[in-house]
Design an enzyme around this catalytic site. Sequence first.
Site, PDB file in Angstrom:
ATOM      1  CE  LYS A 280     -29.224 -11.338 -21.086  1.00 27.76           C
ATOM      2  NZ  LYS A 280     -28.737 -11.843 -19.783  1.00 27.76           N
ATOM      3  CD  GLU A 363     -29.512 -17.496  -5.876  1.00 26.90           C
ATOM      4  OE1 GLU A 363     -29.611 -16.569  -6.703  1.00 26.90           O
ATOM      5  OE2 GLU A 363     -30.028 -18.632  -6.054  1.00 26.90           O
ATOM      6  NE  ARG A 391     -34.307 -18.712  -5.705  1.00 27.86           N
ATOM      7  CZ  ARG A 391     -34.222 -19.044  -6.977  1.00 27.86           C
ATOM      8  NH1 ARG A 391     -33.276 -18.531  -7.734  1.00 27.86           N
ATOM      9  NH2 ARG A 391     -35.051 -19.897  -7.519  1.00 27.86           N
TER      10      ARG A 391
END
Length: 644
Positions: A280, A363, A391
């Site tokens: 990344k 979540e 969510r």
Amino acid sequence: MHLRDLTGPEQLKTLTPAELTELAAEIRRVILETVARNGGHLAPNLGVVELTLALHLVFDSPRDKILWDVSHQSYVHKLLTGRYHQFHTLRQYGGIAGFTDPQESVHDHFHWGHASTSISAAVGLAKARDLAGESYEVVAVIGDGALTGGMAYEALDHAGQDKTKLIVVLNDNSMSIAPNVGGISNYLARIRTLPSYQRVKHDVAEALRQIPFVGLQALDLVDRLKEGVKHLLVHNMFFEDLGFTYLGPVDGHNIAALQEVLRQARAYPGPTVVHVVTTKGKGVPYAEELPDKFHGGGPFDVATGKAKPGALTYSEVFGNTIVKLAAQDPRVCAITAAMPSGTGLSRFAREFPDRYFDVGIAEQHAVTFAAGLAKGGMRPVFAVYSTFLQRAYDQVIHDVALQNLPVTLAIDRGGLVEDGATHQGVFDVAFLRTIPRMVVMAPKDENELQHMLYTALQLDGPAALRYPRGKAQGVPLDEQLRTLPIGKGEVLRQGEDVALIGLGTMAPVCLEAARLLEEKGISARVINPRFVKPLDAELLVRSAREVGALVTVEEACLAGGFGSAVLELLNEHRVPVPVLRMGIPDEFVPHGNPVRHLARYGLTPDGIARRAEELVLRLRSELSAAPAGRRVRRRPGTRAAGDE
């Protein structure tokens, strides 16, 4: 070939390896310069440059469907699919979106911004392809961070069971926004460090082929013993046990190796996982060193990576306050769904590691986990972006509110943000205020935010406080925290002609609007309601009766929102006064600077003052037009109530 000359991915197939390497470097430069100027997701896109090139070299987009999970890493894809000349408008109103958008290009198949969704959609597309008798490929590109979300496993289970032909490209960079956590992260780490099953199998096969007469028989024996070899080399081959063919791990920055493994995956008749290991932030030292910081954010200096210093943000005030409260109360715990820095919990994680929980992009689990902590006597705070709390709606109702458990939802990014429709935090007020037992608060500034957090942690039931992204108001912070009386607002300014009721950070905006109205001879009362639920019935009903006209202002959706709650309250108390509601209309808000959107919806001092003035002048006109004997100051029952 330069990016400016690239009109579509089919042109990539004519490039030499050296030209592809040069193109990769140009892509990184363009992304770095654009994100530094406009803000956006830097590190995720730098990490998938070679992977995106390989995908478009092997597959034929848009006939073959490449689906980008979350799609914040789709900038390279956009540049390769003819959007270079618009790329400078990234995340600007009317410009290129920061996520995939089917209205923007035929190469984008879904409008995405939430994690763990791509495999489910890929299974659906693949099934539709099969039912229609078509033959295109379906590829879901998903990060290892998104594999912490349960929805991804539901889709893997379905595809593996049905043997649906599709390809899942696992972009493994050990990161989501922050470093990944949990069992799946540890599992992938083991695969990365163990000998590659595919490589060893290939080497053994090649060696056996060289043995005269017995080579082919030995190869047949190896095939029959494949499962034993697999489990010997790679402990617990999770994906193959689910019914997928596993290929990898492969270097995600080697275009030739990526093309080879993707072609292998394309040749398999069933579901395949291609495990790609990437870095990344690849190619930019400060992004590689601090990939979480450069996951996404505002503009910065290209040379140093440093952002301009400024006032405290609401997230930082929340983070500092919860640290203070945790030092006073050992029951206080903090939970994040893979977003410690974005929600302001980094300091808490350092100072109270035993009471800090990063559950990954999960979540739903976070909310029910918080319910378990609360049931066990703790005081959990789940810090979450408004758009991602959507969510876990069922868990908020079923596992928290129904049990009346003291779970606090610290809802960051409540309101408008740059990222667009998938990230706008405008629905929380409406969906939370319908839940029994839930206390819902919105602070007018950062000082009130810290008092609200303290108040929430004193309650014996669930509470939510929502606050916006970005810099706070810059007001002084009280050293001593206090409990706010539940369901009680405050009058910030007295007035007689109209009452402006500004929810949260709209209250200071209403104060400015009141000053503008005063210049035009209109006296406006300004109310900071503090609470969406319970409403301050006494204050609001009294103000309606005294003033005769209300304007509610919220940086949230009008449908079922705060203004609707005020209308319901007045109806229950039979107070028929005109109410003008201002907020976000029934539409999805696109990407762009929130300041521009606020102006578009009239949620500025000028916009509020103009609409309030129109209301007052109309009422005055109606009053003056009434017969002389009926010209009295408006009182309940003298005119019909209405939602203006």
